[in-house]
Design an enzyme around this catalytic site. Sequence first.
Site, PDB file in Angstrom:
ATOM      1  N   ALA A  61      79.073  -3.998  31.241  1.00  0.00           N
ATOM      2  CA  ALA A  61      78.072  -4.907  30.839  1.00  0.00           C
ATOM      3  C   ALA A  61      78.434  -6.369  30.468  1.00  0.00           C
ATOM      4  O   ALA A  61      77.550  -7.151  30.324  1.00  0.00           O
ATOM      5  CB  ALA A  61      77.064  -4.314  30.081  1.00  0.00           C
ATOM      6  N   TYR A  62      79.686  -6.418  29.925  1.00  0.00           N
ATOM      7  CA  TYR A  62      79.959  -7.748  29.395  1.00  0.00           C
ATOM      8  C   TYR A  62      80.019  -8.732  30.433  1.00  0.00           C
ATOM      9  O   TYR A  62      81.090  -8.704  31.410  1.00  0.00           O
ATOM     10  CB  TYR A  62      81.220  -7.593  28.749  1.00  0.00           C
ATOM     11  CG  TYR A  62      81.606  -6.983  27.462  1.00  0.00           C
ATOM     12  CD1 TYR A  62      80.282  -6.267  26.765  1.00  0.00           C
ATOM     13  CD2 TYR A  62      82.702  -6.523  26.836  1.00  0.00           C
ATOM     14  CE1 TYR A  62      80.190  -5.514  25.677  1.00  0.00           C
ATOM     15  CE2 TYR A  62      82.861  -5.654  25.778  1.00  0.00           C
ATOM     16  CZ  TYR A  62      81.447  -4.920  25.166  1.00  0.00           C
ATOM     17  OH  TYR A  62      81.367  -4.327  24.057  1.00  0.00           O
ATOM     18  N   ALA A  63      79.207  -9.857  30.413  1.00  0.00           N
ATOM     19  CA  ALA A  63      79.333 -10.969  31.180  1.00  0.00           C
ATOM     20  C   ALA A  63      78.996 -10.530  32.872  1.00  0.00           C
ATOM     21  O   ALA A  63      79.725 -10.880  33.610  1.00  0.00           O
ATOM     22  CB  ALA A  63      80.468 -11.942  31.098  1.00  0.00           C
ATOM     23  N   GLY A  65      80.144  -7.907  34.398  1.00  0.00           N
ATOM     24  CA  GLY A  65      81.320  -7.463  34.832  1.00  0.00           C
ATOM     25  C   GLY A  65      82.531  -8.205  34.871  1.00  0.00           C
ATOM     26  O   GLY A  65      83.605  -8.016  35.244  1.00  0.00           O
TER      27      GLY A  65
END
Length: 341
Positions: A61-63, A65
């Site tokens: 979920a960070y940026a 993917g």
Amino acid sequence: MQYTTLGNTGLVVSRIAFGAMTFTAGDRSLGAVYKTDAEAADALVGQALDAGINFFDTADAYASGQSERILGAALKSRRDEVVIATKVGFRTGTSLNQAGLSRRHILWSVDQSLKRLGTDWIDTYIVHKEDPHTPLEETLAALDAVVRSGKVYIGFSNWSAWKVAAALEIQKANGLAPFTHGQMHYSLLGRDVERDVIPMMQRYGLGLTVWSPLASGFLSGKYTRDNLGDPDNRYSGFDILPFDKEQGFKLVERMRGIAGEHGASVAQVAIAWLLSKRAVTSVLLGASKPHQLKDNLGAADLALTATEISALDAETVPAPVYPNWFIDNLVDQPLAQAFVQ
């Protein structure tokens, strides 16, 4: 650098890990956090490797993917030497099923993470949050399938103690691959895990990796009552940790005194305090600049005295909650003594 095994596994990890949440290839949806481009990320990963870090953490979920892609590229030439953790559970797309811990989402997500990371295996795969809509048994069966594919160890993050204990008992009873560790928030300004989570982990032999050891940078000592609301700092757009800011400022002043005695920084004191705790396996650093990472790494060489640790413990002891206050208040009473004998 110090090393240890991750929970009840033989996997050796550095006691300081590197968190890649800030890495981005243009996604600014969380601008206060997503701010480290690929070139800067590559330099930070190299700096971490040179310091002896072998444990790197990210999430799907960070940026959107992008963090996984950038971290995978930065570690490509050293893949055999490092341990990579990523996570599943938060929304990663607009489809109704692109979120949560259903069998479908877990099995789809692990393959997507493998592609973005550019690797054939993920060392530790972590369920990022609880999913109240999916039966626990379904989630655990899906995780077992991923483990049996030879791709991962499994862990949890941001789960309540009772749910982890229930999961472990279900895993044991059904011969499913067990959780090996948990990734939880723990800091001098967030000690809630000491009440239930850490005792549960110790009971089951689980490892503990720590996110946001500096309370989103507050325990670096760089914030003041005047600049806390400045639009350029992280707290202007990512103030998610529930702690009393005034208590925090008083704590930082106390920490400055301890830091001065060692010729250290406030951030190093905060991290060293965590490293002194037997329950803590590894502390994740989320530095986005080389000088921040260099300073944070210095915590590995800082040995706080027992007196200093006790003073910091006393300064930030969590308020008692039921049933703890009941048990603690009666422990020396005759009735309580008779009760426990």
